[in-house]
Scaffold this motif. Structure first.
Motif, PDB file in Angstrom:
ATOM      1  N   ILE A 224       0.767  -1.109   0.001  1.00 48.71           N
ATOM      2  CA  ILE A 224      -0.008   0.182   0.011  1.00 48.71           C
ATOM      3  C   ILE A 224       0.833   1.208   0.083  1.00 48.71           C
ATOM      4  O   ILE A 224       0.526   2.262  -0.644  1.00 48.71           O
ATOM      5  N   LEU A 237      -6.426   7.758  -2.896  1.00 45.40           N
ATOM      6  CA  LEU A 237      -7.677   6.718  -3.437  1.00 45.40           C
ATOM      7  C   LEU A 237      -7.351   6.230  -4.980  1.00 45.40           C
ATOM      8  O   LEU A 237      -7.430   5.056  -5.238  1.00 45.40           O
ATOM      9  N   LEU A 240      -4.136   4.064  -4.966  1.00 42.52           N
ATOM     10  CA  LEU A 240      -4.459   2.692  -4.719  1.00 42.52           C
ATOM     11  C   LEU A 240      -5.223   1.827  -5.543  1.00 42.52           C
ATOM     12  O   LEU A 240      -5.030   0.800  -5.837  1.00 42.52           O
ATOM     13  N   SER A 241      -6.224   2.576  -6.045  1.00 40.65           N
ATOM     14  CA  SER A 241      -7.452   1.848  -6.895  1.00 40.65           C
ATOM     15  C   SER A 241      -6.651   1.322  -8.105  1.00 40.65           C
ATOM     16  O   SER A 241      -6.905   0.420  -8.772  1.00 40.65           O
ATOM     17  N   LYS A 250     -12.207   0.329  -5.629  1.00 37.71           N
ATOM     18  CA  LYS A 250     -12.263   1.765  -4.959  1.00 37.71           C
ATOM     19  C   LYS A 250     -13.275   2.083  -3.887  1.00 37.71           C
ATOM     20  O   LYS A 250     -13.127   2.888  -2.981  1.00 37.71           O
ATOM     21  N   ILE A 253     -11.728   1.157  -0.611  1.00 39.43           N
ATOM     22  CA  ILE A 253     -10.816   2.065  -0.272  1.00 39.43           C
ATOM     23  C   ILE A 253     -11.422   3.459   0.428  1.00 39.43           C
ATOM     24  O   ILE A 253     -11.319   3.892   1.461  1.00 39.43           O
ATOM     25  N   GLU A 264     -11.129  11.759   1.086  1.00 37.59           N
ATOM     26  CA  GLU A 264     -10.909  10.971  -0.029  1.00 37.59           C
ATOM     27  C   GLU A 264      -9.986  11.562  -1.028  1.00 37.59           C
ATOM     28  O   GLU A 264      -9.295  10.725  -1.941  1.00 37.59           O
ATOM     29  N   LEU A 283      -8.347  -2.711   5.355  1.00 36.50           N
ATOM     30  CA  LEU A 283      -8.238  -3.137   3.876  1.00 36.50           C
ATOM     31  C   LEU A 283      -8.195  -4.582   3.770  1.00 36.50           C
ATOM     32  O   LEU A 283      -8.210  -5.266   2.560  1.00 36.50           O
TER      33      LEU A 283
END
Length: 283
Positions: A224, A237, A240-241, A250, A253, A264, A283
């Motif tokens: 991450i 956001l 990571l997505s 998404k 997250i 966000e 997560l």
């Protein structure tokens, strides 16, 4: 023998026909003040041992030998062995190992040479290999109390950086997960032979008995973190997505960020190590 004296060191080098290797990034430290700061800052004393990586001509090794119970110096350059035999021959508490530190079994080396005595790592390394060596010690949980290393100033700044600034990143989080970093001293180019083009900093990483934060899965947390800093301009956001290192939707997250009370649109550099650990667990 005062190897930190440039003329004396040069004489010893010429006597043994040694030539500096650019590919190995060899720059020998010759400033006695900086040498003393390293030894004192490392925590080495007569009750503990020193594992030196990259002894070069043995300038720092001699200072460590006078301070430590015993010293093992790991040097990759075979051409330095005769020179090191000469400069360190008077010390009965020094062992020279001609190996690549990234390939040698460090746990076995430490056990064989030091037993259960406390071990401090000290190194003046080529900058291109510093981070891999540091992370090898930390990730493989090699049993050492601290690592005191000479690094490029920008690298030291990143290791010690708090969250929120431009220097804070994946390296900061990784180092601070395992250690408490502390800047010891600076070394300008004139402190070396030959002189490098950049300023250097000595940083001490005090290894913690347990990680500085609790996390259920550290590999997932670091994936991450790597994702968050791999694309710094993106929001956390989006980073990571769309990450190739993790596969998290998404919506998941968004939900985790909301539970943590985070906007966000926040970027990864704003999260502390504790927040990364919490996000990983959610997560």
């Amino acid at each position: 023998m005062k190897l930190y004296n440039p003329s004396e060191l040069r004489q010893v080098i010429e006597m043994h026909g040694f030539s500096f290797s650019k590919s190995l990034g060899q720059n020998f430290l010759i400033d006695h003040g900086v040498l003393s700061d390293i030894v004192e800052g490392s925590g080495v004393d007569k009750s503990s041992c020193a594992l030196e990586i990259g002894p070069g001509a043995g300038v720092l090794t001699r200072e460590l030998a006078a301070a430590a119970k015993s010293v093992v110096a790991v040097e990759i350059d075979k051409s330095l062995m005769p020179l090191l035999d000469y400069t360190l021959g008077e010390f009965r508490n020094v062992t020279i190992v001609n190996e690549d530190v990234l390939k040698v079994d460090l746990k076995a080396l430490i056990k064989e040479n030091f037993g259960d005595a406390p071990v401090h790592v000290v190194a003046n390394l080529p900058y291109y290999i510093t981070t891999p060596i540091i992370m090898k010690f930390l990730e493989e949980e090699i049993p050492v109390k601290s690592l005191t290393v000479m690094v490029q100033k920008e690298v030291a700044d990143r290791m010690a950086a708090p969250p929120g600034g431009k220097d804070y990143g994946a390296l900061s989080a990784a180092v601070q997960f395992y250690t408490v970093p502390r800047i010891i001293t600076k070394a300008e180019p004139h402190c070396f032979m030959p002189q490098p083009k950049v300023a250097s900093v000595v940083i001490r990483l005090e290894v913690q008995d347990k990680p500085t934060v609790n996390v259920e899965n550290k590999e997932k947390m670091f994936a991450i973190i790597k994702s968050a800093f791999g694309q710094r301009r993106k929001t956390l956001l989006n980073a990571l997505s769309k990450s190739p290192y993790i596969n998290i939707g998404k919506d998941s997250i968004k939900s985790a960020l909301a539970e943590m009370g985070l906007d966000e649109n926040i970027r990864g550099e704003k999260l502390s190590l504790e927040q990364f650990a919490r996000l990983s667990d959610l997560l």
